[in-house]
Motif scaffolding. Structure first.
Motif, mmCIF file in Angstrom:
data_model
loop_
_atom_site.group_PDB
_atom_site.id
_atom_site.type_symbol
_atom_site.label_atom_id
_atom_site.label_comp_id
_atom_site.label_asym_id
_atom_site.label_seq_id
_atom_site.Cartn_x
_atom_site.Cartn_y
_atom_site.Cartn_z
ATOM 1 N N LYS A 62 0.125 -0.485 4.072
ATOM 2 C CA LYS A 62 -0.111 -1.832 4.599
ATOM 3 C C LYS A 62 -0.952 -2.668 3.642
ATOM 4 O O LYS A 62 -1.441 -3.727 4.012
ATOM 5 C CB LYS A 62 -0.806 -1.743 5.959
ATOM 6 N N CYS A 63 -1.173 -2.159 2.407
ATOM 7 C CA CYS A 63 -1.978 -2.895 1.418
ATOM 8 C C CYS A 63 -1.091 -3.202 0.214
ATOM 9 O O CYS A 63 -0.301 -2.361 -0.205
ATOM 10 C CB CYS A 63 -3.164 -2.058 0.943
ATOM 11 N N PRO A 64 -1.247 -4.389 -0.384
ATOM 12 C CA PRO A 64 -0.505 -4.670 -1.621
ATOM 13 C C PRO A 64 -1.091 -3.873 -2.784
ATOM 14 O O PRO A 64 -2.286 -3.594 -2.822
ATOM 15 C CB PRO A 64 -0.705 -6.177 -1.806
ATOM 16 N N LEU A 65 -0.219 -3.509 -3.729
ATOM 17 C CA LEU A 65 -0.697 -2.771 -4.903
ATOM 18 C C LEU A 65 -0.429 -3.585 -6.155
ATOM 19 O O LEU A 65 0.489 -4.408 -6.207
ATOM 20 C CB LEU A 65 -0.053 -1.383 -4.984
ATOM 21 N N THR A 66 -1.216 -3.317 -7.172
ATOM 22 C CA THR A 66 -1.090 -4.041 -8.437
ATOM 23 C C THR A 66 -1.474 -3.108 -9.579
ATOM 24 O O THR A 66 -1.909 -1.974 -9.354
ATOM 25 C CB THR A 66 -1.988 -5.288 -8.430
ATOM 26 N N THR A 107 3.573 -8.993 -10.772
ATOM 27 C CA THR A 107 2.618 -7.878 -10.989
ATOM 28 C C THR A 107 2.059 -7.299 -9.693
ATOM 29 O O THR A 107 1.124 -6.522 -9.707
ATOM 30 C CB THR A 107 1.434 -8.310 -11.888
ATOM 31 N N VAL A 108 2.581 -7.691 -8.535
ATOM 32 C CA VAL A 108 2.084 -7.197 -7.243
ATOM 33 C C VAL A 108 3.266 -6.709 -6.432
ATOM 34 O O VAL A 108 4.329 -7.338 -6.421
ATOM 35 C CB VAL A 108 1.314 -8.305 -6.473
ATOM 36 N N LEU A 109 3.073 -5.570 -5.762
ATOM 37 C CA LEU A 109 4.091 -5.050 -4.845
ATOM 38 C C LEU A 109 3.508 -5.141 -3.439
ATOM 39 O O LEU A 109 2.527 -4.464 -3.108
ATOM 40 C CB LEU A 109 4.441 -3.605 -5.203
ATOM 41 N N LEU A 110 4.107 -6.004 -2.621
ATOM 42 C CA LEU A 110 3.574 -6.262 -1.289
ATOM 43 C C LEU A 110 3.873 -5.111 -0.341
ATOM 44 O O LEU A 110 4.765 -4.295 -0.611
ATOM 45 C CB LEU A 110 4.182 -7.563 -0.746
ATOM 46 N N PRO A 111 3.148 -5.008 0.787
ATOM 47 C CA PRO A 111 3.389 -3.908 1.736
ATOM 48 C C PRO A 111 4.835 -3.905 2.228
ATOM 49 O O PRO A 111 5.391 -4.939 2.584
ATOM 50 C CB PRO A 111 2.413 -4.211 2.885
ATOM 51 N N GLY A 112 5.458 -2.733 2.179
ATOM 52 C CA GLY A 112 6.837 -2.581 2.641
ATOM 53 C C GLY A 112 7.877 -3.037 1.649
ATOM 54 O O GLY A 112 9.075 -2.873 1.892
ATOM 55 N N GLU A 118 -3.437 0.327 -8.524
ATOM 56 C CA GLU A 118 -4.702 -0.038 -7.889
ATOM 57 C C GLU A 118 -4.424 -0.900 -6.659
ATOM 58 O O GLU A 118 -3.329 -1.432 -6.488
ATOM 59 C CB GLU A 118 -5.582 -0.836 -8.865
ATOM 60 N N SER A 119 -5.454 -1.020 -5.849
ATOM 61 C CA SER A 119 -5.372 -1.931 -4.710
ATOM 62 C C SER A 119 -5.809 -3.322 -5.158
ATOM 63 O O SER A 119 -6.648 -3.467 -6.057
ATOM 64 C CB SER A 119 -6.278 -1.430 -3.583
ATOM 65 N N VAL A 120 -5.212 -4.334 -4.526
ATOM 66 C CA VAL A 120 -5.632 -5.714 -4.843
ATOM 67 C C VAL A 120 -7.083 -5.917 -4.436
ATOM 68 O O VAL A 120 -7.865 -6.560 -5.135
ATOM 69 C CB VAL A 120 -4.696 -6.711 -4.116
ATOM 70 N N LYS A 121 -7.459 -5.280 -3.298
ATOM 71 C CA LYS A 121 -8.851 -5.362 -2.840
ATOM 72 C C LYS A 121 -9.603 -4.153 -3.403
ATOM 73 O O LYS A 121 -9.185 -3.008 -3.227
ATOM 74 C CB LYS A 121 -8.872 -5.342 -1.306
ATOM 75 N N ARG A 122 -10.689 -4.390 -4.059
ATOM 76 C CA ARG A 122 -11.461 -3.300 -4.677
ATOM 77 C C ARG A 122 -12.113 -2.440 -3.599
ATOM 78 O O ARG A 122 -12.781 -2.950 -2.701
ATOM 79 C CB ARG A 122 -12.548 -3.863 -5.597
ATOM 80 N N GLN A 123 -11.933 -1.145 -3.698
ATOM 81 C CA GLN A 123 -12.524 -0.226 -2.729
ATOM 82 C C GLN A 123 -13.742 0.466 -3.361
ATOM 83 O O GLN A 123 -13.729 0.781 -4.557
ATOM 84 C CB GLN A 123 -11.506 0.849 -2.326
ATOM 85 N N PRO A 124 -14.795 0.721 -2.576
ATOM 86 C CA PRO A 124 -15.995 1.331 -3.172
ATOM 87 C C PRO A 124 -15.806 2.806 -3.531
ATOM 88 O O PRO A 124 -16.387 3.294 -4.484
ATOM 89 C CB PRO A 124 -17.054 1.163 -2.073
ATOM 90 N N LYS A 125 -14.969 3.504 -2.742
ATOM 91 C CA LYS A 125 -14.844 4.951 -2.959
ATOM 92 C C LYS A 125 -13.721 5.298 -3.938
ATOM 93 O O LYS A 125 -13.896 6.083 -4.852
ATOM 94 C CB LYS A 125 -14.589 5.649 -1.616
ATOM 95 N N ILE A 126 -12.530 4.719 -3.704
ATOM 96 C CA ILE A 126 -11.367 5.037 -4.542
ATOM 97 C C ILE A 126 -10.999 3.798 -5.339
ATOM 98 O O ILE A 126 -10.677 2.754 -4.763
ATOM 99 C CB ILE A 126 -10.176 5.492 -3.674
ATOM 100 N N ARG A 127 -11.053 3.913 -6.674
ATOM 101 C CA ARG A 127 -10.731 2.769 -7.525
ATOM 102 C C ARG A 127 -9.226 2.670 -7.791
ATOM 103 O O ARG A 127 -8.694 1.586 -7.967
ATOM 104 C CB ARG A 127 -11.475 2.891 -8.864
ATOM 105 N N HIS A 128 -8.564 3.803 -7.884
ATOM 106 C CA HIS A 128 -7.140 3.796 -8.232
ATOM 107 C C HIS A 128 -6.464 4.994 -7.582
ATOM 108 O O HIS A 128 -7.121 5.888 -7.070
ATOM 109 C CB HIS A 128 -6.958 3.867 -9.749
#
Length: 1184
Positions: free
Chosen positions: A691-695, A771-776, A803-813
Motif C-alpha cells: 500500500k506504499c509507493p516505491l522508488t 521513477t515511482v511505482l504506485l501501490p498495486g 526504497e519507500s517514498v516516505k523515509r522510515q526510521p527503522k528500514i531504509r531500503h
C-alpha cells in the motif's frame, strides 16, 4: 505365676502399636482379623504379619467387617489423643513415684525373683534326686555327655503336646526366663539348653523351638562372648516353626530376630539369605517385608551390592503391590530407581517408571505419575511399538486427569515430540509465487533453500555495493545486511525487523523418538506482544498481550500435523502482525494424541478410519513446548575465552515496523539455454503489491555484461512490448545496395548507457516511468540478455534494490533477490589483429591507416540444432578509429559458416576526423557498421551498444593515470608513455551474426554478437577468455637485488614503432642501357611520425651488412646524393624524402635498405632505436 502367663510372655504376643506415619487403614488393608487361632491354647491378639486363612488379602479391602474395625480403631485413637494423663501431678508426686518404683524394684521385685529362682532350683534338685549344687549341676549340663539329637524330619509333629504347670521341663524353662530377665545370660543359656534336651526327648517340638531360640539369644547376649553365637540353633528353630509346627508367625518372629543378631555381627550376607529363605507365595505382605529387609542387608555390606539391593527392592515393591500396600510399593520402586537411573538399563528404567506412574496415579499423586510417564517417553526407548503405544496411552490418560483438576491453570509442558530449537528458522515475508505459464517469479529467499555461506557472502557484497552507490560511495555506519531468513548460521545478535501486514513464518523442527505415530492437532505459535509507536520517543505506556489478540497479531493454526514413528518433520507456522511493536515468540501450543487403531503409518491411505485426510484421535491432551535457543559461544575477550559464555540469539524476537513497499518481479520468456554471445529479448514485470509507493529501483549484479534494460533515452531503446517473436531484438534499418562495403557512421556516448569513467557498471537503475511505482501498479520493461562467452552452466545473481517514498526510521531500503541459471553452448570464436597499412597516405586523414584482420570460426557442434551461422555485420567502436571499408570482399556478400568452418575478413581502418574526435572528453564513441546483408543493425543503439559498453566496463572502471610531479623522473616517464602510445590502439570490433536453428521441425533465427577489444598493434585479441597457463616454477633466489626499483624502459617493439616508413616508386622501370649505362630511378621515402611528440629522425642510406649474399645484391645498385639525413618530425607529421637509386644492370632489386633511427627530441636519455623495416620493396629494371 502360672504357665499360661509365662508362655504368653515368652512366645511374644506382639502388642500392636500405632505409628503416626502409617496409614489409618493399615489393619483393613492388610486383610487381617483381630483374632487368629494358631493352634496354641492362648488367645493371641491380631498380629500384623499373621496370614489370614479365611480370606484372600487382595479381596479383604472390600469386606465390611474390616472397614468397621478400622474405623472403630481410628475413633479410639482420636479419643485417646485428646486425653492428657498426669496433668495434676506435682513435682513432689513425681519424686515419690520415682522413689516408689526404685524401692519396689530393689525391695520387692528383685528379691522375689531371687527367691523364685532358688525355689525352682531346689525343686528341680529334689525332684531329680541330684545332690550337687546348682553350679556343679550347670557345669555338668555344659560338660556332660550329650544325648544324640534326632533330626527334625524324624520327629513327629507334636505341636499339640501339652505339659501340666508343675512339669519339671516347664519349671526349668521358667527358671531360664527369670535368669534372662535379670540379665544372668550364662545361667539362662544353661537352663534353656537343658530344657531344649528335655523337650526334644518328649518330642514337644513347639517348646523345643522356643528353647532353642532363647538359648541362641542368651548365648549372643553373654558379656565377653565366652562361646560363639550358635546360628544353627536359630536355623533349627525357624525350620521347626515353619515345617513341623506350621506356625508362620513364630517363624517370622524368629527370622527377624536372627537377622538382627546377624546384622549386629556384620554378617549381612547370611542375614539376607535367611530373610529370602522365608519368602513364599502364601503371604505377599510378609514376603514383601522380608525382601525389603534383605535388600537393606545387601546395601549395608562392607562392599555394598547395589544391584542386588535394587533388584530385591523391586521384588519387595512388587509383593507390596500384590498385598495392596500401594504406598510401600511406590517407596520401594522409587528407591530402586535411584540405582537404575542413568545406567543405560533402559528397559529396566521403563518398567520402574511405568510402575511408579501407575502407583502414583492410584495414590492420586498425579504430578509424580506424570513425571514418571514423561521419563518413559523422553528417553531413547528400546521397547516395541506396541509397548510404546501402551505407555503413551497411559501417559495421555494420566495427563488428561491432571489437566482436568486445574482447567484454568497454565498450560503444561509436553515431552513429545522433541523440538530441535537450534534448527528453528524464521522467515519474514510472503511465500514465493509458483510459475504461471511463461511468467516466472523471482526466486528471492525461501525456507526451501539450503543455507550456503559462499552465496550468502555474495549477496551481502551486492547489497553493500548498491548501498554504497546510493549513498555516494559511502556505506552508512548503521548499515546491516538485510536478512529475510534467520537460522543457526545467520547473525542473530540484533533484533530482526519485520514489516506490519507481512507474515512471519517460523519453521519448527520436530522429531518423534517413538515407533508409534504422533498426531498434533490445533498446532500454533505461542507469543507475547508489546504494542509500541516507534515514531514517538516518550511512550512509557506498554501494553502486554499474551497469546491470542486477533486485532494485533493473527495466528495460523494447523488443524492436523502427523509425525510418523522415528520421523523428523518440520512445521511452518505463521503469524500475521497487524500492529507495530515488539513481538516475542515463546513456543508452540498443540494437542498431543495418538491415532486410534494403528501403530505404524506409511501414508494417509494406510490409516484406518481416515476420511478426507482426517485422523481419528484416541485421546489427546493440550500443552505447550518452549522454544529456547542458545546463542553462539562468545570468544572475543580474554574473559570470554577463559569462561563459557553465550551471546544472545534474537531470531524469535522481531520488531514490527511501519508499512514498507513490497516489490514482486516476474520474468517473461526468460530463457534457460543460450548460445555464447546470443542476444535474446525477455520482459520483466515489476509489481508493487503493498500500500506504499516505491522508488529508487535499481538492480545490481556481478555479471552486468549479461543483461540490459536499454539506454537512458527513448530514442536509443527499440520499442517492444507488442513485438512478435520473429522480430529482431536489434534496431535495424533496411539498406540499399550502394551502401554495402562502405561503413555507415553513427556515434553514441557511454554515459547514455550508464557506463562512464568512475561509475559502477554493476549497479543499473531500472527505468521506471516517473521513477515511482504506485501501490498495486505493475510495469513491464524489456530486458535483453546476452549469453556469456564461456560455455557451461552459469548462475547469475540479480539483486533488486528499492526504497519507500516516505523515509522510515527503522528500514531504509528493501531488496529482492533472483538467481538465474543459464546453460550456454558454443557458437563462434573470433580472433583479430591490427597492423599498420603501408599504402600512400591520401587526403582522408593523417597519421596512418590500419588493416584489421578478423578470423571467425564456427565451433558449434550442432548440439543445439544450429545449421549455420551468417555474419550479417561487422562494426567498430572507438574514440579515435573507425572501419572504413571491407577489403577483398568476395562476390558472395552473405558470409555463411557451417559447422567447424572458418572465415577470414580484412577491413581498412582510418582515424576519425577531427570534428568526430573532438568530443572525446564527453565519452563519445564513433560506431562504423559494415553490412553483409540487406539490413543495417544500428550498433550505437540498444541492445548492441549496451553489451559492447558492458564488455568494456572493466577497462572504463580503471581511473585515469595522473602524471607524477617529480621533475627528475617526469621527463623519462613522459617519454616512456609517449613511446608506448605509439603501439597502442583503442579499436573495438563487434561481430553481429544470425544462426539458423531447426527445432521441432521449425526453423528459428537466433541473433548474437561477439566483441574483440584491440589494444596493441600486431597483438592478437580474442572474443573468448583465454585460459591462463600456470607459470613455470622458478628456483628461489636468496640474495637481495641491488636495485629494487624497476627501470621503466620501453620494450624494443615499442621503440621501433615511433616512425612508419614507406617507399613509393614505379613497380617496373624501362631503361636503354645500351644508350646510357647508368639508370637513375626517383624514389620517395615517406616518414610518418606515429607519436604525439617531436621526433628526431636519422635516415642512413649506407649499406651496412656483413652477409656476402646481401653484398652481392646491394653491389648492383646504390643511392646517389646525400647518404645520411637528420630530420625533426612534428607530432603525427608526414615527411617525404626524394631519393635517387642508381642501377647498372637489369634485374629485380630490393629498395628497402634505408635504415631509420628515431628518438624523442626533448628526451635527455637517448632511446634511439632502429625503426621497423617496411615490407620488401621490389623493383624490376628492364632494358629497352
Amino acid at each position: 505365676m502360672t504357665l499360661t502367663s509365662v508362655e504368653s510372655y515368652e512366645d511374644g504376643p506382639c502388642t500392636m502399636t500405632s505409628n503416626k506415619n502409617s496409614d489409618n487403614n493399615l489393619l483393613s488393608l492388610d486383610g487381617l482379623d483381630n483374632e487368629v487361632k494358631d493352634g496354641l491354647p492362648n488367645n493371641f491378639r491380631a498380629h500384623p504379619l499373621q496370614l489370614d486363612q479365611s480370606s484372600d488379602p487382595s479381596n479383604s479391602i472390600d469386606g465390611p467387617d474390616h472397614v468397621r474395625s478400622a474405623s472403630s480403631l481410628h475413633e479410639t485413637k482420636k479419643g485417646n489423643i485428646g486425653i492428657i494423663h498426669g496433668a495434676c501431678l506435682t513435682l513432689t508426686d513425681h519424686d515419690r513415684i520415682r522413689q516408689f518404683i526404685q524401692e519396689f524394684t530393689f525391695r520387692g521385685l528383685l528379691p522375689h525373683i531371687e527367691k523364685t529362682i532358688r525355689q525352682l532350683n531346689d525343686q528341680l534338685i529334689s525332684r531329680k534326686g541330684l545332690s550337687r549344687s546348682l553350679f556343679s549341676a550347670t557345669k555338668k549340663w555344659f560338660s556332660g555327655s550329650k544325648v544324640p539329637e534326632k533330626s527334625i524330619n524324624e520327629l513327629k509333629n507334636t505341636s499339640g503336646l501339652l505339659y501340666p504347670p508343675e512339669a519339671p521341663e516347664l519349671q526349668i524353662r521358667k527358671m531360664a526366663d527369670l535368669c534372662f530377665l535379670v540379665q544372668h545370660y550364662d545361667l539362662a543359656y544353661s537352663c534353656y539348653h537343658t530344657a531344649k534336651k528335655d523337650f526334644l526327648n518328649d518330642q514337644a517340638m513347639l517348646y523345643a523351638a522356643g528353647a532353642l531360640e532363647m538359648a541362641a539369644v542368651s548365648a549372643f547376649l553373654q558379656p565377653g562372648a565366652p562361646r560363639p553365637y550358635p546360628a544353627h540353633y536359630m536355623d533349627t528353630a525357624i525350620q521347626t516353626y515353619r515345617d513341623i509346627c506350621k506356625n508362620m508367625v513364630l517363624a517370622e518372629r524368629c527370622v527377624l530376630l536372627s537377622a538382627e543378631l546377624l546384622k549386629s555381627q556384620s554378617k549381612y550376607s547370611e542375614a539376607a539369605a535367611l530373610l529370602i529363605r522365608l519368602t513364599s507365595e502364601d503371604s505377599d505382605l510378609r514376603s514383601a517385608l522380608l525382601l525389603e529387609q534383605a535388600a537393606h542387608c545387601f546395601i549395608n555390606m562392607k562392599s555394598p551390592m547395589v544391584r542386588k539391593y535394587a533388584f530385591h527392592m523391586i521384588l519387595a515393591g512388587h509383593r507390596f503391590s500384590k498385598a495392596g500396600q500401594k504406598k510401600h510399593a511406590l517407596r520401594c520402586y522409587c528407591q530402586a530407581m535411584q540405582v537404575y537411573k542413568g545406567k543405560g538399563w533402559s528397559l529396566a528404567e521403563d518398567h520402574i517408571n511405568f510402575t511408579i506412574g501407575r502407583q502414583s496415579y492410584t495414590l492420586r499423586q498425579l504430578d509424580n505419575a506424570v513425571s514418571a510417564f514423561r521419563h518413559i517417553l523422553i528417553n531413547e526407548s528400546k521397547q516395541s511399538a506396541a509397548q510404546q503405544g501402551a505407555f503413551l496411552r497411559e501417559y495421555l490418560y494420566v495427563y488428561k486427569n491432571v489437566s482436568q483438576l486445574s482447567p484454568d491453570g497454565p498450560l503444561p509442558q509436553l515431552p513429545l515430540p522433541y523440538i530441535n530449537s537450534s534448527a528453528t528458522r524464521v522467515f519474514f515475508g510472503h511465500d514465493r509465487r509458483p510459475a504461471d505459464g511463461e511468467k516466472q517469479a523471482a526466486t528471492h529467499v525461501s525456507l526451501d533453500q539450503e543455507y550456503d555461506s559462499e552465496s550468502s557472502q555474495q549477496w551481502r557484497e551486492l547489497e553493500e555495493q548498491v548501498v554504497s552507490v546510493v549513498n555516494k560511495g559511502v556505506i552508512p555506519s548503521n548499515f546491516h545486511p538485510t536478512q529475510y531468513c534467520l537460522n543457526s548460521y545467520s547473525d542473530n545478535s540484533r533484533f530482526p525487523l519485520a514489516v506490519v501486514e507481512e507474515p512471519i513464518t517460523v519453521e519448527v523442527a520436530f522429531r518423534n523418538p517413538l515407533k508409534v505415530p504422533l498426531l498434533l492437532t490445533d498446532l500454533s505459535l505461542l507469543w507475547k506482544f508489546h504494542p509500541k509507536d516507534f515514531s514517538e520517543k516518550d511512550n512509557e505506556e506498554v501494553k502486554q498481550l499474551v497469546t491470542s489478540e486477533p486485532e494485533m497479531i493473527g495466528t495460523e493454526v494447523i488443524s492436523e500435523f502427523l509425525i510418523n514413528g522415528e520421523e523428523s518433520k518440520v512445521a511452518r507456522l505463521k503469524l500475521f502482525p497487524h500492529h507495530i511493536g515488539e513481538l516475542h515468540i515463546l513456543g508452540v501450543v498443540y494437542n498431543l494424541g495418538t491415532i486410534q487403531g494403528s501403530m505404524t503409518v506409511d501414508g494417509i491411505g494406510a490409516l484406518p478410519g481416515c476420511h478426507t485426510g482426517k485422523y481419528s484421535l484416541s485421546m489427546s491432551v493440550r500443552g505447550k513446548q518452549d522454544l529456547e535457543i542458545q546463542g553462539p559461544r562468545l570468544n572475543n575477550t580474554k574473559e570470554e575465552k577463559t569462561s563459557v559464555k553465550y551471546g544472545p540469539d534474537r531470531r524469535l524476537d522481531p520488531i514490527i515496523t511501519e508499512e514498507m513497499p513490497l516489490l514482486e518481479v516476474f520474468f517473461i520468456h526468460f530463457p534457460t539455454g543460450l548460445l555464447c554471445g546470443e542476444i535474446r529479448k525477455a520482459y520483466v514485470e515489476f509489481v508493487n503489491v503493498s500500500k506504499c509507493p516505491l522508488t529508487g529501483l535499481k538492480v545490481v549484479s556481478k555479471r552486468p555484461e549479461f543483461f540490459t534494460f536499454g539506454g537512458n533515452t527513448a530514442v536509443l531503446t527499440p520499442l517492444s512490448p507488442s513485438a512478435s517473436e520473429n522480430c529482431s531484438a536489434y534496431k535495424t534499418v533496411v539498406t540499399d545496395a550502394t551502401s554495402v562495403c562502405t561503413a555507415l557512421i553513427s556515434s553514441a556516448s557511454s554515459v547514455d548507457f550508464g557506463i562512464g569513467t568512475g561509475s559502477q557498471p554493476e549497479v543499473i537503475p531500472v527505468p521506471l516511468p516517473d521513477t515511482v511505482l504506485l501501490p498495486g501498479a505493475s510495469v513491464q520493461l524489456p530486458m535483453w540478455l546476452r549469453g556469456p562467452d564461456e560455455e557451461g552452466v552459469h548462475e547469475i545473481n540479480f539483486l533488486f534494490y528499492y526504497e519507500s517514498v516516505k523515509r522510515q526510521p527503522k528500514i531504509r531500503h528493501r531488496i529482492l533477490r533472483h538467481t538465474a541459471i543459464i546453460c550456454t553452448s558454443r557458437s563462434l570464436n573470433v580472433r583479430a589483429t591490427v597492423c599498420r597499412s603501408n599504402s600512400l597516405e591520401n587526403e582522408e586523414g593523417r597519421g596512418g591507416n590500419m588493416l584489421v584482420f578478423v578470423d571467425v570460426e564456427n565451433t558449434n557442434t550442432s548440439e543445439a540444432g544450429v545449421k549455420e551461422f551468417h555474419i550479417v555485420q561487422v562494426s567498430s567502436s572507438s574514440k579515435h578509429w573507425k572501419l572504413q571499408k571491407s577489403v577483398n570482399l568476395s562476390e558472395n556478400k552473405d558470409a555463411k559458416l557451417a559447422s567447424r568452418e572458418k572465415g577470414k575478413f580484412c577491413f581498412k581502418a582510418i582515424r576519425c576526423e577531427k570534428k568526430e574526435a573532438a568530443t572525446q572528453s564527453s565519452e563519445k564513441y564513433t560506431f562504423a557498421d559494415i553490412i553483409f546483408g540487406n539490413e543495417q543493425i544500428i550498433s550505437s543503439a540498444s541492445p548492441c551498444a549496451d553489451f559492447f559498453y558492458r564488455s568494456l566496463s572493466s577497462e572504463l572502471k580503471k581511473p585515469q593515470a595522473h602524471l607524477p610531479v617529480h621533475t627528475e623522473k617526469q621527463s623519462t616517464e613522459d617519454a616512456v608513455r609517449l613511446i608506448q602510445k605509439c603501439s597502442e590502439v583503442d579499436l573495438n570490433i563487434v561481430i553481429l551474426w544470425k544462426a539458423y536453428v531447426v527445432e521441432d521441425s521449425k526453423q528459428l533465427i537466433l541473433e548474437g554478437q561477439h566483441h574483440v577489444i584491440l589494444r596493441t598493434i600486431g597483438k592478437e585479441a580474442f572474443s573468448y577468455p583465454q585460459k591462463q597457463e600456470p607459470p613455470e616454477m622458478e628456483l628461489l633466489k636468496f640474495f637481495r637485488p641491488e636495485n629494487t626499483t624497476v627501470s621503466s624502459r620501453p620494450s624494443v617493439e615499442q621503440l621501433s614503432s615511433l616512425i612508419k616508413t614507406s617507399l613509393h616508386y614505379p613497380e617496373s622501370f624501362n631503361h636503354p642501357f645500351h644508350q646510357k649505362s647508368l639508370c637513375l630511378v626517383p624514389v620517395t621515402l615517406l616518414l610518418s611520425n606515429c607519436s604525439k611528440a617531436d621526433v628526431d629522425v636519422i635516415v642512413d642510406l649506407r649499406h651496412k651488412t656483413t652477409s656476402p649474399e646481401a653484398l652481392e645484391i646491394h653491389a648492383s645498385f646504390t643511392w646517389l646524393g646525400q647518404t645520411q639525413y637528420k630530420l625533426q618530425l612534428k607530432s603525427q607529421e608526414i615527411h617525404s624524402l626524394q631519393l635517387k637509386a642508381c642501377f647498372v644492370h637489369t634485374g629485380v632489386y630490393n629498395l628497402g635498405t634505408p635504415r631509420v633511427f628515431a628518438k624523442l627530441s626533448d628526451q635527455v636519455t637517448v632511446f634511439e632505436t632502429s625503426q621497423q623495416n617496411s615490407m620488401p620493396a621490389l623493383i624490376i629494371i628492364n632494358n629497352v
